[in-house]
Design a protein around this motif. Structure first.
Motif: not given
Length: 408
Positions: A40-41, A45-51
């Motif tokens: 999934e990651l 897109e890079p930065g699409a969510l915070d981890i």
């Protein structure tokens, strides 16, 4: 504003990010192993969510991490393993969420079985037993044969034994005594028939049956899942029967909001519960729901996390593509080195897609449950039957390559 996820299922994270964005929120994933979400990651897109990398099995550490999330408005918990700590954390933080006591009940399969038996919603009770051959006589007297032994808090078909004779019973009890269990060992009657799951959504006690998923299990005595298809084309009367039954089952078990994945056996005398999972179905069930219902069903997951009635409850019946998917297992344990056949999937009908669940270098040790799965092939069709045939055909061309484990 932010919606946090305390871990997640292997697939569906991209759909969740899209749904949260449509509601004006950002997703923050708390995880102890981001490699679980590599597929999934890689597609986001890079930065699409915070981890946030954190030990999610430590409730205090998770609470500290959540307290640091800016503008936290909801907590999503779509897994079985983290359902109880997730409910506790939501309550502690004053976020919308289920009653932790109800979640604890649903995580105990033996308690659910006995509750349903008491309410005449199951023909069989559960018998909690010590792990070891000394329990054999009690099982034979109280439950009889055939019988199923289970971990009351197990997941992914782990620690499940289907037993048809006394020799198998003694062997299973000896094996159970050597296994680490998440809950307690219990015995329940074996119900004969095909296995399905009811995919549902509830709000304020109202339950909608979104559709029924077929489930193909392995040959006995292993009980691992091999394939599935959605939505099953049931006669109207049978669909209505399952709708009524699953609504009563969930109400009795105290599940009144959110998705549920209710596994059942369709016996000659009607549906019999296997187990209730208070989440969207695993593997590619979420994707199958999205395609069949022509909508991002994760919008409903976001709505429930925010304490809002999901619009999906008013959606029409499935009119989109049916899907079938097949889990691909190696023929022996070892270290995965890759696959053959993946590059040839485009030649098959049904637009088959490959969803890897393992990566080269992973050690594969458990062949009798879903932990041994290396990937999933999904295909589409006009009906669940056609989609499943296409998925089976395509998956048959893929072979996991496994090397023997190096000696320790």
């Amino acid at each position: 504003m932010t919606i946090a996820a305390l871990e997640a299922l292997t697939f569906g994270l991209g759909r969740l990010v899209e749904a949260a964005g449509a509601a004006g929120h950002r997703v923050c994933l708390l995880t102890g192993n981001r490699a679980v979400y590599r597929h999934e990651l890689d597609r986001l897109e890079p930065g699409a969510l915070d981890i946030v990398d954190v030990d999610t099995r430590d409730a205090a550490v998770s609470a500290e991490a959540l307290a640091a999330v800016p503008g936290l408005k909801g907590l999503i918990n779509s897994t079985d393993t983290w359902s109880v700590p997730g409910a506790d954390l939501a309550a502690e933080l004053g976020l919308p969420g289920p009653d932790p006591a109800a979640v604890r009940l649903l995580r105990d399969k033996s308690r659910v079985r006995n509750l349903l038996h008491e309410q005449n919603l199951s023909r069989g009770p559960a018998l909690t037993i010590p792990a070891g051959p000394a329990a054999a006589d009690e099982v034979l007297q109280q439950i009889g044969l055939p019988v199923v032994l289970k971990d009351s808090a197990g997941t992914s078909s782990r620690n499940v034994w289907l037993i048809r004779d006394e020799r198998q019973l003694h062997a299973a009890l000896r094996e159970a005594a050597q296994r680490p269990l998440s809950g307690r060992l219990f015995a329940e009657p074996f119900f004969a028939g095909p296995v399905y799951s009811a995919e549902t959504l509830s709000w304020a006690g109202e339950t909608k049956l979104l559709g029924v998923l077929s489930r193909q299990m392995s040959h006995e005595p292993s009980v691992r899942e091999e394939a599935a298809a959605f939505p099953v084309g049931l006669p109207e009367a049978e669909f209505a029967l399952i709708q009524d039954w699953v609504g009563r089952v969930l109400k009795t078990a105290g599940h009144d909001a959110g998705f549920a994945h209710v596994e059942f056996v369709l016996t000659a005398e009607g549906p019999e519960l296997v187990e209730i999972n208070r989440r969207i179905g695993g593997a590619l069930v979420g994707e199958a729901l999205c395609r069949a219902l022509r909508t991002n069903v994760y919008d409903a997951m976001v709505a429930v996390a925010l304490g809002v009635r999901p619009v999906l409850l008013d959606a029409p019946a499935a009119t989109g593509s049916a899907t079938g998917f097949v889990l691909v297992y190696p023929d022996r344990p070892g270290t995965l080195t890759g696959w053959t056949g993946v590059d040839g999937l485009a030649a098959f009908p049904g637009s088959p897609e490959w969803y890897p669940t393992a990566a080269p270098g992973d050690r594969l040790e458990h062949m009798s449950d879903q932990r041994g799965c290396t990937g999933i092939v999904l295909a589409e069709g006009a009906t669940a039957e056609l989609a499943l045939h296409r998925a089976l055909s395509a998956a048959g061309s893929i072979r996991p390559l496994v090397a023997a484990h190096a000696p320790k």
